[in-house]
Write a protein that holds these residues in place. Sequence first.
Motif, PDB file in Angstrom:
ATOM      1  N   GLY A  91     -60.876  63.238 -59.205  1.00  0.00           N
ATOM      2  CA  GLY A  91     -60.213  62.608 -58.061  1.00  0.00           C
ATOM      3  C   GLY A  91     -59.449  63.609 -57.215  1.00  0.00           C
ATOM      4  O   GLY A  91     -59.552  63.613 -55.975  1.00  0.00           O
ATOM      5  N   TRP A  92     -58.698  64.498 -57.878  1.00  0.00           N
ATOM      6  CA  TRP A  92     -57.955  65.517 -57.128  1.00  0.00           C
ATOM      7  C   TRP A  92     -58.899  66.501 -56.453  1.00  0.00           C
ATOM      8  O   TRP A  92     -58.667  66.927 -55.314  1.00  0.00           O
ATOM      9  N   MET A  93     -59.986  66.876 -57.153  1.00  0.00           N
ATOM     10  CA  MET A  93     -60.940  67.813 -56.537  1.00  0.00           C
ATOM     11  C   MET A  93     -61.540  67.212 -55.268  1.00  0.00           C
ATOM     12  O   MET A  93     -61.598  67.871 -54.217  1.00  0.00           O
ATOM     13  N   ALA A  94     -61.994  65.968 -55.356  1.00  0.00           N
ATOM     14  CA  ALA A  94     -62.610  65.331 -54.193  1.00  0.00           C
ATOM     15  C   ALA A  94     -61.603  65.166 -53.056  1.00  0.00           C
ATOM     16  O   ALA A  94     -61.925  65.413 -51.881  1.00  0.00           O
ATOM     17  N   LEU A  95     -60.378  64.757 -53.385  1.00  0.00           N
ATOM     18  CA  LEU A  95     -59.357  64.556 -52.353  1.00  0.00           C
ATOM     19  C   LEU A  95     -59.047  65.867 -51.630  1.00  0.00           C
ATOM     20  O   LEU A  95     -58.954  65.902 -50.389  1.00  0.00           O
ATOM     21  N   THR A  96     -58.885  66.943 -52.399  1.00  0.00           N
ATOM     22  CA  THR A  96     -58.571  68.228 -51.753  1.00  0.00           C
ATOM     23  C   THR A  96     -59.758  68.760 -50.959  1.00  0.00           C
ATOM     24  O   THR A  96     -59.570  69.435 -49.939  1.00  0.00           O
ATOM     25  N   GLN A  97     -60.977  68.475 -51.393  1.00  0.00           N
ATOM     26  CA  GLN A  97     -62.153  68.915 -50.639  1.00  0.00           C
ATOM     27  C   GLN A  97     -62.273  68.165 -49.315  1.00  0.00           C
ATOM     28  O   GLN A  97     -62.635  68.764 -48.291  1.00  0.00           O
ATOM     29  N   PHE A  98     -61.964  66.872 -49.319  1.00  0.00           N
ATOM     30  CA  PHE A  98     -61.866  66.148 -48.051  1.00  0.00           C
ATOM     31  C   PHE A  98     -60.801  66.783 -47.162  1.00  0.00           C
ATOM     32  O   PHE A  98     -60.988  66.939 -45.946  1.00  0.00           O
ATOM     33  N   GLY A  99     -59.666  67.146 -47.769  1.00  0.00           N
ATOM     34  CA  GLY A  99     -58.585  67.762 -47.009  1.00  0.00           C
ATOM     35  C   GLY A  99     -58.979  69.091 -46.395  1.00  0.00           C
ATOM     36  O   GLY A  99     -58.664  69.377 -45.234  1.00  0.00           O
ATOM     37  N   VAL A 100     -59.687  69.927 -47.163  1.00  0.00           N
ATOM     38  CA  VAL A 100     -60.147  71.214 -46.643  1.00  0.00           C
ATOM     39  C   VAL A 100     -61.088  71.013 -45.462  1.00  0.00           C
ATOM     40  O   VAL A 100     -60.956  71.671 -44.413  1.00  0.00           O
ATOM     41  N   ALA A 101     -62.058  70.102 -45.615  1.00  0.00           N
ATOM     42  CA  ALA A 101     -63.016  69.852 -44.536  1.00  0.00           C
ATOM     43  C   ALA A 101     -62.306  69.343 -43.280  1.00  0.00           C
ATOM     44  O   ALA A 101     -62.602  69.783 -42.158  1.00  0.00           O
ATOM     45  N   PHE A 102     -61.355  68.429 -43.465  1.00  0.00           N
ATOM     46  CA  PHE A 102     -60.610  67.888 -42.327  1.00  0.00           C
ATOM     47  C   PHE A 102     -59.832  68.989 -41.605  1.00  0.00           C
ATOM     48  O   PHE A 102     -59.816  69.055 -40.370  1.00  0.00           O
ATOM     49  N   CYS A 103     -59.185  69.875 -42.364  1.00  0.00           N
ATOM     50  CA  CYS A 103     -58.402  70.951 -41.754  1.00  0.00           C
ATOM     51  C   CYS A 103     -59.291  71.967 -41.045  1.00  0.00           C
ATOM     52  O   CYS A 103     -58.910  72.514 -40.001  1.00  0.00           O
ATOM     53  N   LEU A 104     -60.475  72.230 -41.599  1.00  0.00           N
ATOM     54  CA  LEU A 104     -61.406  73.138 -40.921  1.00  0.00           C
ATOM     55  C   LEU A 104     -61.840  72.560 -39.578  1.00  0.00           C
ATOM     56  O   LEU A 104     -61.959  73.286 -38.583  1.00  0.00           O
ATOM     57  N   VAL A 105     -62.065  71.250 -39.535  1.00  0.00           N
ATOM     58  CA  VAL A 105     -62.400  70.601 -38.263  1.00  0.00           C
ATOM     59  C   VAL A 105     -61.223  70.720 -37.302  1.00  0.00           C
ATOM     60  O   VAL A 105     -61.397  70.994 -36.097  1.00  0.00           O
ATOM     61  N   GLY A 106     -60.004  70.546 -37.828  1.00  0.00           N
ATOM     62  CA  GLY A 106     -58.818  70.676 -36.979  1.00  0.00           C
ATOM     63  C   GLY A 106     -58.683  72.063 -36.382  1.00  0.00           C
ATOM     64  O   GLY A 106     -58.399  72.213 -35.183  1.00  0.00           O
ATOM     65  N   VAL A 107     -58.895  73.102 -37.206  1.00  0.00           N
ATOM     66  CA  VAL A 107     -58.850  74.482 -36.699  1.00  0.00           C
ATOM     67  C   VAL A 107     -59.943  74.700 -35.652  1.00  0.00           C
ATOM     68  O   VAL A 107     -59.729  75.365 -34.632  1.00  0.00           O
ATOM     69  N   ALA A 108     -61.129  74.123 -35.904  1.00  0.00           N
ATOM     70  CA  ALA A 108     -62.256  74.300 -34.983  1.00  0.00           C
ATOM     71  C   ALA A 108     -61.935  73.808 -33.587  1.00  0.00           C
ATOM     72  O   ALA A 108     -62.339  74.416 -32.589  1.00  0.00           O
ATOM     73  N   PHE A 109     -61.205  72.713 -33.491  1.00  0.00           N
ATOM     74  CA  PHE A 109     -60.892  72.143 -32.186  1.00  0.00           C
ATOM     75  C   PHE A 109     -59.586  72.681 -31.602  1.00  0.00           C
ATOM     76  O   PHE A 109     -59.091  72.160 -30.602  1.00  0.00           O
ATOM     77  N   GLY A 110     -59.068  73.727 -32.204  1.00  0.00           N
ATOM     78  CA  GLY A 110     -57.884  74.371 -31.661  1.00  0.00           C
ATOM     79  C   GLY A 110     -58.243  75.404 -30.592  1.00  0.00           C
ATOM     80  O   GLY A 110     -59.392  75.784 -30.423  1.00  0.00           O
ATOM     81  N   ASP A 111     -57.228  75.870 -29.889  1.00  0.00           N
ATOM     82  CA  ASP A 111     -57.384  76.887 -28.851  1.00  0.00           C
ATOM     83  C   ASP A 111     -56.222  77.863 -28.987  1.00  0.00           C
ATOM     84  O   ASP A 111     -55.191  77.702 -28.334  1.00  0.00           O
ATOM     85  N   PRO A 112     -56.357  78.876 -29.884  1.00  0.00           N
ATOM     86  CA  PRO A 112     -55.223  79.755 -30.161  1.00  0.00           C
ATOM     87  C   PRO A 112     -54.715  80.529 -28.953  1.00  0.00           C
ATOM     88  O   PRO A 112     -53.559  80.947 -28.935  1.00  0.00           O
ATOM     89  N   ALA A 113     -55.566  80.711 -27.953  1.00  0.00           N
ATOM     90  CA  ALA A 113     -55.118  81.442 -26.764  1.00  0.00           C
ATOM     91  C   ALA A 113     -54.085  80.663 -25.966  1.00  0.00           C
ATOM     92  O   ALA A 113     -53.230  81.254 -25.304  1.00  0.00           O
ATOM     93  N   HIS A 114     -54.153  79.316 -26.025  1.00  0.00           N
ATOM     94  CA  HIS A 114     -53.262  78.495 -25.214  1.00  0.00           C
ATOM     95  C   HIS A 114     -52.373  77.562 -26.030  1.00  0.00           C
ATOM     96  O   HIS A 114     -51.383  77.042 -25.501  1.00  0.00           O
ATOM     97  N   ASN A 115     -52.740  77.302 -27.279  1.00  0.00           N
ATOM     98  CA  ASN A 115     -51.934  76.407 -28.115  1.00  0.00           C
ATOM     99  C   ASN A 115     -51.968  76.921 -29.547  1.00  0.00           C
ATOM    100  O   ASN A 115     -52.646  76.357 -30.415  1.00  0.00           O
ATOM    101  N   LEU A 116     -51.217  77.985 -29.799  1.00  0.00           N
ATOM    102  CA  LEU A 116     -51.220  78.605 -31.119  1.00  0.00           C
ATOM    103  C   LEU A 116     -50.602  77.690 -32.166  1.00  0.00           C
ATOM    104  O   LEU A 116     -50.987  77.755 -33.343  1.00  0.00           O
ATOM    105  N   ALA A 117     -49.677  76.826 -31.762  1.00  0.00           N
ATOM    106  CA  ALA A 117     -49.014  75.937 -32.720  1.00  0.00           C
ATOM    107  C   ALA A 117     -50.016  75.017 -33.411  1.00  0.00           C
ATOM    108  O   ALA A 117     -49.902  74.737 -34.610  1.00  0.00           O
TER     109      ALA A 117
END
Length: 432
Positions: A91-117
């Motif tokens: 259960g913990w492995m699956a939950l954290t793997q969902f979390g990793v995938a979600f955060c990678l998507v979040g980083v993907a849609f970021g724009d560090p040049a204009h919104n580093l936060a």
Amino acid sequence: MQAESQRKSKLRLFADRKLALMLALGFSSGLPFLLVFSTQSAWLRQAGVSRQHIGLMSWVALAYSFKFLWAPLLDRYDAPLLGRWLGRRRGWMALTQFGVAFCLVGVAFGDPAHNLAWTIAFAFCLGFSSATQDIMIDGWRIAIAPPEEQGEMSAASQIGYKFAILCAGAGALYIAKFESWRAAYLAMACLMAVGLGASLLAPEPAAHIVAGPERHINVIAAYRDPLKDFFQRNGRFALLFLALLSIYRLPDFVSGVMANPLYIDLGFSLADIANVTKLFGFWVGLGGIFAGGVAVTRFGLMPSLLIGGIAASASHLALAALAARGADIRMLTLSVCVENFAGGFAGTALIAFMSSLTSPLYAAAQYALLSSLYALPGKLLGGFSGFAVAAFGYPAFFIATSCIGIPVAAICVIVWRIQARQEAAASQPEAA
């Protein structure tokens, strides 16, 4: 007789299944490691983020160094929602793997040049999710296989981890070059399906620590007992062993933050960086790991630890030479070969040293503590690496990191002598 043969066949099949699952889980563990910072540093530099801010951004990976703080709790309590369906560890492995995938998507849609936060926030959550995943994958490996199978399980995990590093390093850089950084991180998020599938297919270990009605007592014991055991076994030398552990890979962590910015600033393309540092360097690093394993077996732990510490620190002189020479692909190849081979050798020796300090009774908690400790000082100091480069330049910076090998070698010699005296004292009653 036939029934016995069938039973053994099933046992072999189960063992093979566990190794295949461990390979996939090792891949899942290794995939986010570079994406938390190292690969991302190339994106940040291309986006025009300053070296000072890139150095500070390395602190988002501090979760790997503090994972021991929450590791004992995960051994005692089920994951929300998924724990009842999949079991505690799955259960913990699956939950954290969902979390990793979600955060990678979040980083993907970021724009560090204009919104580093935005990038910082998702990178921090990515580091936390990834570190928690590592805790549970290590816990599953230890709980699902008996001690005599742990060597094979560890080997399968390391192989999967290395190939994940290849994907997150060279793979992500290639995708970024020919498509975009967003596509690269989205592709890495999709690859987390490998680990998630393994978590769903993995057997749940039967034994768990039961959190009884006096839960606060269980929690206190979870933190107290492993530490008490460690200091009782190692006595007055425990702090010296921890000091060696904390500085052994310090040069690599501090200099590693500035490696990709150096390559970018020298004018190497992403394809050059991927070809040399990720593809070619990958196989050279495997050679260093193999050489380290042979050295530990043939020459002993402490000689190998000493050689690895000196070699890993001295290898940064090659980066200093590269920085002074400029964009020379041959010099880049040489420096990467030297650093990766020495780093692989030293890493193998360090794992053997940490294992020697760990009690089988508290292997998971103590190993989490030691593996967190060895990375913490380097990551803290790595946050200031950009300021050091800005003040003194790349050549002086890498020469300074190589000098850390001097105290590393000195402490290695002291620990070697202490362990030699302890072994001699332990053998005296037997000789008598």
